[in-house]
Design a protein around this motif. Structure first.
Motif: not given
Length: 395
Positions: A29-32, A53-59, A63-66
């Motif tokens: 998350c910090i890297r992105e 809220l604007e970063d929720v879609k980027r999670l 989530v899949k990778e980790t």
């Protein structure tokens, strides 16, 4: 972490992250550059934090990778509040309607009170106030300013010395100070009547005292006209001198009138602009732009909107552009002389008492210089020249 105001406006969510690789999730998350804050561990494999809220879609890809699980615990901010309000349309409409009604009522006249006036003056003032449009149900911002109202009603009500006007909330208060007339004059103390200026006695009427001058006598300033001593030697008494003494007094006046005069006058044509000022930002409503008049003068009026007892930072502005035109008037020498004579006479009349009479006027000197007619005029005026002089003990 973002500014709290920015977070509230844009919206944010509180999330719970569960899995073996929660630290990896945070690092990704910090890297992105995903905005997360208030990170707190609540278990060996569980953390709780906030995300914009604007970063929720980027999670989702993170989530899949980790290989962690994501749970939304809470949603806050303006977007969620608006969505909630939309689902309660009836309640929101009711609140907005209530606020709108309060706002409208706060800017209307609901009462006009008059204090300190007799019934006659109160009636006259009520009529004058209604002619200005001040009555129940009218909006404040459509009425003249308090200063303009005070000036107009004071000039119209002759029996009032002063009328104070205040606007408290939705009520106009008029405080009237009526003219007071002296009941009974105090007894006049012993006095002489003396001349207040150089003059030739024109007429004298002695009501009480001894007259010391007769018509055609020349008197200087301070010379006695009617003595307060009455009786004969040995039987002299003191009394307040009374009477009327009119004298012929001389005045000189110098006046000049240009043969060519330029002045401005209003044509009656006008253009109106209406606007709102919100936090000193002007928002036009009607009458955009400047008028097409070549010459004009501007009259501006502003009224604040109110909500209950508070003055809002919103103003209703009225701007009137009044067309002017410049006129050039040329006078003949005879016309300029006549106008100068009239002006000089009017100026002298303002300085004289009401019972003074201009007996004769004569032009002593006349010249035309630099396009102006210059006159020196001599006046013979009949006026009351008497002034009281107290009789001091021992005179």
């Amino acid at each position: 972490m973002k500014n709290s105001w920015t977070n509230t406006i844009s919206g944010f969510s509180r999330i719970k992250v569960v899995g073996k690789y929660t630290e990896l999730f945070l690092n990704r998350c910090i890297r992105e550059n995903v905005s997360i804050w208030h990170i707190r561990r609540v278990g060996d494999e569980t953390i709780v934090c906030y995300v914009a809220l604007e970063d929720v879609k980027r999670l989702r890809p993170i989530v899949k990778e980790t290989k962690v699980k994501l749970y939304f615990i809470e949603r806050r901010g303006m977007p969620f509040f608006v969505k909630k309000m939309i689902s309660r349309t009836g309640f929101v409409a009711g609140v907005l309607s209530f606020v709108a009604i309060l706002f409208i009522l706060s800017n209307m006249v609901w009462d006009v009170s008059i204090e300190g006036a007799s019934p006659k003056v109160e009636y006259q003032l009520s009529q004058a106030v209604q002619e200005l449009g001040i009555k129940k149900g009218r909006f404040h911002f459509l009425l003249p300013s308090v200063e303009e109202i005070q000036m107009k009603v004071t000039s119209e009500i002759e029996e009032a010395t002063w009328i104070g006007v205040t606007l408290n909330g939705t009520t106009y208060h008029f405080n009237v100070v009526e003219q007071t007339f002296p009941e009974k004059q105090e007894p006049i103390p012993p006095r002489h009547l003396v001349s207040k200026k150089k003059a030739i006695i024109y007429d004298i009427f002695v009501e009480q005292g001894q007259g010391k001058v007769v018509p055609n006598d020349f008197v200087d300033k301070g010379e006695m006209l009617i003595s307060g001593f009455i009786g004969k030697e040995g039987k002299m008494e003191i009394a307040p001198a009374k009477g009327e003494i009119f004298g012929e007094v001389w005045y000189k006046s110098n006046v000049s009138i240009p043969l060519v005069s330029e002045f401005s006058t209003l044509t009656g044509e006008n253009k109106k602009n209406y606007s709102l000022s919100i936090l000193n930002v002007n928002v036009p409503i009607w009458g955009f732009g400047k008028p097409e008049f070549t010459e004009y003068e501007i009259n501006e009026y502003s009224s604040n909107f109110k909500f209950l007892k508070w003055v809002l930072p919103i103003k209703y502005n009225r701007k009137y552009f009044l067309e002017k035109e410049t006129l050039i008037v040329e006078y003949s020498t005879e016309e300029a002389r006549s106008l100068a004579t009239q002006m000089a006479r009017e100026e002298l009349t303002k300085k004289l008492d009401e019972d003074a009479v201009i007996k004769r006027e004569k032009v002593l000197h006349e010249t035309i210089e630099n396009g102006k007619v210059k006159l020196m005029i001599h006046y013979q005026v009949i006026e009351d020249i008497a002034i009281s002089q107290p009789i001091i003990q021992g005179d």
